[in-house]
Write an enzyme that holds these catalytic residues in place. Structure first.
Site, PDB file in Angstrom:
ATOM      1  N   CYS A 164      13.382  21.062  -1.894  1.00  0.00           N
ATOM      2  CA  CYS A 164      13.749  22.708  -1.869  1.00  0.00           C
ATOM      3  C   CYS A 164      14.747  23.166  -2.507  1.00  0.00           C
ATOM      4  O   CYS A 164      15.826  22.343  -2.758  1.00  0.00           O
ATOM      5  CB  CYS A 164      13.869  22.558  -0.437  1.00  0.00           C
ATOM      6  SG  CYS A 164      14.712  24.360   0.213  1.00  0.00           S
ATOM      7  N   CYS A 185      33.907  33.285  -2.790  1.00  0.00           N
ATOM      8  CA  CYS A 185      31.904  32.691  -2.708  1.00  0.00           C
ATOM      9  C   CYS A 185      32.311  31.683  -4.248  1.00  0.00           C
ATOM     10  O   CYS A 185      31.334  31.431  -4.202  1.00  0.00           O
ATOM     11  CB  CYS A 185      30.968  33.870  -2.684  1.00  0.00           C
ATOM     12  SG  CYS A 185      30.761  35.192  -3.123  1.00  0.00           S
TER      13      CYS A 185
END
Ligand code: SAH
Length: 459
Positions: free
Chosen positions: A77, A409
């Site tokens: 994933c 971020c």
């Protein structure tokens, strides 16, 4: 080394994407899913002159940092990159990533960084922390609708309704939607042909309020028999908002430009600390509420407000940080590019009885220069990954706030912007990584800059 060669490699470092790095006779190999400290057998998939990318074939000797992943799809994933690394080691990796960027891109010296960098703020729960999930729909080989996550760097869907980072309610909602699709012949959207209806579902969960939002993103204007779906979804305790967003564009952008309410309210509410926030399907809202509270508290601590200050919160989203700051400041101004987020920000101020926060819609780099005769004691910025526009940094330098709190971020653009500000009269005083996204390579950072010679205003 050449393509298809295999080698035994001791992993001695971690790449920025979490991959293991090792050397074979001076030749560097990047090996996804290998953990620092492992000795592995790897097969070269792509060979360049001095380095190559290899696939992990066998773990010969596991690292002491290697752990069993919680999710069966951890390797395939694209959502998680470092689930097989112990959580303590993940935190160390993230702190080092920030430090490395500050050194290389920001040009800060190791001595300064030793002084200003604080230990990373880790999460008490490194799983099940996400309050938001966006699942794409697809079709399996037998023609059945599936949902799950994209495999790394592809749009191939790995069928999995039970993501270890999300809440358990997700699975129940997804199973209901898949059953509804099968029973009513509602097809998944197909990116290649542009046909089919259901593209994505956005699920949001208020960790404090237990309110649930489901937003269906569709390639069309209506969902046939949608009342049957609604009837099932509302049986889930906490269901508060069921909406639909139309997106008929051939694009990777998930959400449409607007949404309509199918059932209940158009939004859910949740708390960060003791502040209540209203969240609609299209607004940005931090995904890890427990760590967000730490992040905002840290931003507030760095801002060091005494009560009389004028504070700007740039890239304010739905006003989350602004309202945290407003409790301790005289006046807060928030700026954000998404108009709907500003509508939410104003509502959020109102429902919390906060009257000293004002919000402006627009680009921070265009709005701030217009108000630049307003004073600013503290400026907080929380830009997207690309960091601040240079025009904005220039305006900050002109306004000369005593302190700049930078919430980031992406530590690479953070380092670039801090370098700019530190060449223009600021100094780096404190830096701390906050782990908002355990199991992934992403890291949030808060930095405090102080003006070297604060201007003393005569009274
Ligand atoms: N501080 C908020 C949001 C941070 S995310 C919070 O913690 O929730 C970054 C935000 O910047 C997003 O809401 C995005 O819409 C906004 N944004 C992106 N580019 C912008 C720009 N040039 N000017 C102002 N806001 C912008």
């Amino acid at each position: 080394m050449q393509k298809n060669d295999t080698a035994v490699v001791k992993i001695t470092d971690i790449g920025t994407n979490g991959e293991g790095i090792g050397k074979v006779d001076g030749y560097t190999l990047f090996i996804k899913d290998a953990v620092i400290g492992d000795t592995v057998e790897a097969k070269v998939m792509k060979a360049k002159k001095n380095y190559g990318y290899a696939r992990l074939m066998k773990i010969i000797e596991p690292s002491k940092y290697r752990v069993k992943p919680l999710c069966a799809y951890a390797r395939k994933c694209g959502g998680c990159q470092i689930q097989e690394m112990s959580y303590e080691r993940q935190l160390e990796f993230k702190a080092q990533k920030v430090r490395g960027n500050l050194e290389r891109i920001g040009g800060f010296t190791p001595e300064l960084l030793d002084r200003v960098m604080e230990p990373p703020a880790g999460a008490a729960n490194p799983f099940g922390y996400r309050n938001k999930a966006q699942f794409p729909f697809g079709t399996d080989k037998s023609g059945n609708p599936v949902t799950g996550f994209y495999a790394g760097r592809t749009h191939y869907i790995i069928a999995n309704t039970d993501c270890a980072l999300g809440v358990s309610e997700n699975q129940r909602i997804l199973e209901i939607i898949l059953r509804f699709m099968k029973q009513n012949g509602v097809k998944s959207y197909d990116e290649t042909s542009g046909r089919g209806l259901l593209r994505h579902v956005l699920i949001r969960y208020g960790f404090t309020t237990k309110e649930i939002m489901v937003c269906l993103v569709v390639n069309g204007t209506r969902i046939p028999h949608v009342e049957k779906l609604v009837e099932e979804l509302v049986k889930i305790p906490g269901m508060t908002s069921i909406t639909m967003s139309v997106n008929t564009k051939r694009t990777n952008v998930i959400m449409g430009d607007s949404y309509e309410t199918l059932w209940g309210r158009g939004y859910i509410t949740d708390y960060i600390g003791n502040l209540k926030y209203q969240i609609s399907p299209l607004s940005f809202y931090q995904v890890n509420p427990a760590q967000t509270e730490k992040l905002y508290s840290l931003a507030l601590e760095y801002a060091d407000l005494k009560g009389g200050e004028t504070v700007w919160d740039l890239y304010c989203g739905i006003g989350t940080i602004s309202l945290f700051l407003a409790k301790k400041a005289a006046q807060v101004y928030g700026v954000e590019i998404v108009p709907q987020a500003i509508v939410d920000a104003r509502t959020n101020a109102e429902i919390n009885g906060i009257t000293n926060a004002e919000f402006y819609v627009g680009k921070a780099e265009e709005v701030l220069p217009k108000y630049y005769e307003y004073s600013a004691d503290v400026i907080v910025v929380d830009p997207p990954r690309k960091g601040c526009d240079e025009a904005l940094l220039q305006t900050i330098v002109k306004m000369q706030p005593e302190r700049v709190v930078y919430v980031s971020c992406d530590s690479a653009t953070l380092a670039r912007d801090l370098k700019y500000l530190c060449a223009e009269g600021y100094e780096l005083v404190r830096v701390r990584a906050v782990d908002m996204f355990p199991q992934t390579v992403h890291v949030e950072t808060v930095a405090l800059l102080s003006h070297k010679s604060p201007i003393v205003l005569s009274t």
